[in-house]
Design a protein around this motif. Sequence first.
Motif, short mmCIF file in Angstrom:
data_model
loop_
_atom_site.label_atom_id
_atom_site.label_comp_id
_atom_site.label_asym_id
_atom_site.label_seq_id
_atom_site.Cartn_x
_atom_site.Cartn_y
_atom_site.Cartn_z
N ALA A 37 -2.69 -2.41 14.66
CA ALA A 37 -3.45 -2.21 13.43
C ALA A 37 -2.95 -0.94 12.75
O ALA A 37 -2.78 0.09 13.40
N TYR A 38 -2.67 -1.07 11.48
CA TYR A 38 -2.26 0.05 10.62
C TYR A 38 -0.86 0.57 10.98
O TYR A 38 -0.38 0.38 12.08
N GLN A 39 -0.27 1.20 10.02
CA GLN A 39 1.08 1.73 10.22
C GLN A 39 1.00 3.18 10.67
O GLN A 39 0.34 3.99 10.02
N PRO A 40 1.66 3.52 11.76
CA PRO A 40 1.66 4.91 12.21
C PRO A 40 2.49 5.80 11.28
O PRO A 40 3.33 5.31 10.52
N ARG A 41 2.26 7.07 11.40
CA ARG A 41 3.01 8.04 10.59
C ARG A 41 4.50 7.98 10.88
O ARG A 41 5.34 8.07 10.00
N THR A 42 4.83 7.83 12.14
CA THR A 42 6.23 7.73 12.54
C THR A 42 6.41 6.45 13.36
O THR A 42 6.24 6.47 14.58
N PRO A 43 6.72 5.33 12.68
CA PRO A 43 6.89 4.08 13.43
C PRO A 43 8.08 4.14 14.37
O PRO A 43 9.07 4.83 14.08
N GLY A 44 7.95 3.48 15.49
CA GLY A 44 9.03 3.46 16.48
C GLY A 44 10.28 2.82 15.91
O GLY A 44 10.22 1.85 15.17
N ARG A 45 11.40 3.37 16.23
CA ARG A 45 12.69 2.83 15.78
C ARG A 45 13.29 1.98 16.89
O ARG A 45 12.99 2.16 18.06
N ARG A 46 14.15 1.08 16.46
CA ARG A 46 14.89 0.23 17.38
C ARG A 46 13.99 -0.68 18.20
O ARG A 46 14.32 -1.06 19.31
N SER A 47 12.79 -0.99 17.66
CA SER A 47 11.92 -1.95 18.32
C SER A 47 11.33 -2.89 17.28
O SER A 47 11.23 -2.55 16.11
N THR A 48 10.98 -4.07 17.73
CA THR A 48 10.39 -5.06 16.84
C THR A 48 8.92 -4.74 16.65
O THR A 48 8.18 -4.61 17.63
N ASN A 49 8.49 -4.60 15.40
CA ASN A 49 7.13 -4.16 15.09
C ASN A 49 6.45 -5.06 14.08
O ASN A 49 7.08 -5.51 13.13
N ILE A 50 5.15 -5.27 14.31
CA ILE A 50 4.27 -5.88 13.32
C ILE A 50 3.13 -4.90 13.10
O ILE A 50 2.42 -4.55 14.05
N PHE A 51 2.97 -4.45 11.86
CA PHE A 51 1.85 -3.58 11.50
C PHE A 51 0.89 -4.40 10.64
O PHE A 51 1.30 -4.94 9.60
N VAL A 52 -0.34 -4.51 11.09
CA VAL A 52 -1.34 -5.31 10.39
C VAL A 52 -2.12 -4.40 9.45
O VAL A 52 -2.73 -3.42 9.90
N LEU A 53 -2.07 -4.72 8.17
CA LEU A 53 -2.74 -3.93 7.14
C LEU A 53 -3.68 -4.84 6.36
O LEU A 53 -3.55 -6.06 6.39
N ARG A 54 -4.58 -4.23 5.63
CA ARG A 54 -5.47 -4.99 4.76
C ARG A 54 -5.27 -4.47 3.34
O ARG A 54 -5.47 -3.29 3.08
N ARG A 55 -4.86 -5.34 2.44
CA ARG A 55 -4.59 -4.94 1.06
C ARG A 55 -5.83 -4.87 0.19
O ARG A 55 -5.90 -4.10 -0.74
N GLN A 56 -6.80 -5.76 0.46
CA GLN A 56 -8.00 -5.75 -0.36
C GLN A 56 -9.16 -6.42 0.37
O GLN A 56 -8.95 -7.18 1.31
N ILE A 57 -10.35 -6.09 -0.09
CA ILE A 57 -11.58 -6.77 0.33
C ILE A 57 -12.22 -7.27 -0.96
O ILE A 57 -12.38 -6.52 -1.92
N HIS A 58 -12.57 -8.53 -0.96
CA HIS A 58 -13.26 -9.12 -2.11
C HIS A 58 -14.56 -9.72 -1.59
O HIS A 58 -14.53 -10.56 -0.69
N GLU A 59 -15.68 -9.25 -2.09
CA GLU A 59 -16.97 -9.78 -1.63
C GLU A 59 -17.54 -10.76 -2.65
O GLU A 59 -17.68 -10.45 -3.83
N LYS A 60 -17.87 -11.95 -2.14
CA LYS A 60 -18.53 -12.97 -2.96
C LYS A 60 -20.01 -12.93 -2.65
O LYS A 60 -20.40 -12.92 -1.48
#
Length: 161
Positions: A37-60
């Motif tokens: 969850a979330y992108q760290p300040r210094t992402p690891g290099r030379r490794s495969t990474n998935i950073f999960v972010l949330r761009r928006q919340i829309h409430e109905k």
Amino acid sequence: MSTADAVDREVAWLTSSGDGLPALLTSAGGPWGNIQAYQPRTPGRRSTNIFVLRRQIHEKRFANVRRMPTYEFALKLIWPLTSGQGIAEADQRAFDAAVDKILTRIGGLTGDKSHGGRFRSVAENPEYVTVRFTDPEQTMPPEAEFRAEITYFADDIEITG
């Protein structure tokens, strides 16, 4: 459920395994070394990474006291050139195969698009998932990696109050 833990709930789905869908983490036989969850300040290099972010919340709003949050998730993918063959095409093919596994997991199980009950539905409203690949000319020379972003939406459980 709280809107504050939506990203963590999605990470829990992406890191789960043994449910008939492709495992994503290398520790479970998948291609990705890190999913967080979330992108760290210094992402690891030379490794495969998935950073999960949330761009928006829309409430109905439904009626006076009911509302349903919808989130736009963004998965930032980083795939370093690691084949050791010196052939970028082989790494790009491996990246494509790893992205395909993510898409299968996002699609969920037949008949259950709730990511194991974590949400009301995922990638159903709107009913699309978008993958945007960064041009390799921009990322290969300086960082020696490929990048992409996957975006999709999730409807959460209704909130009363």
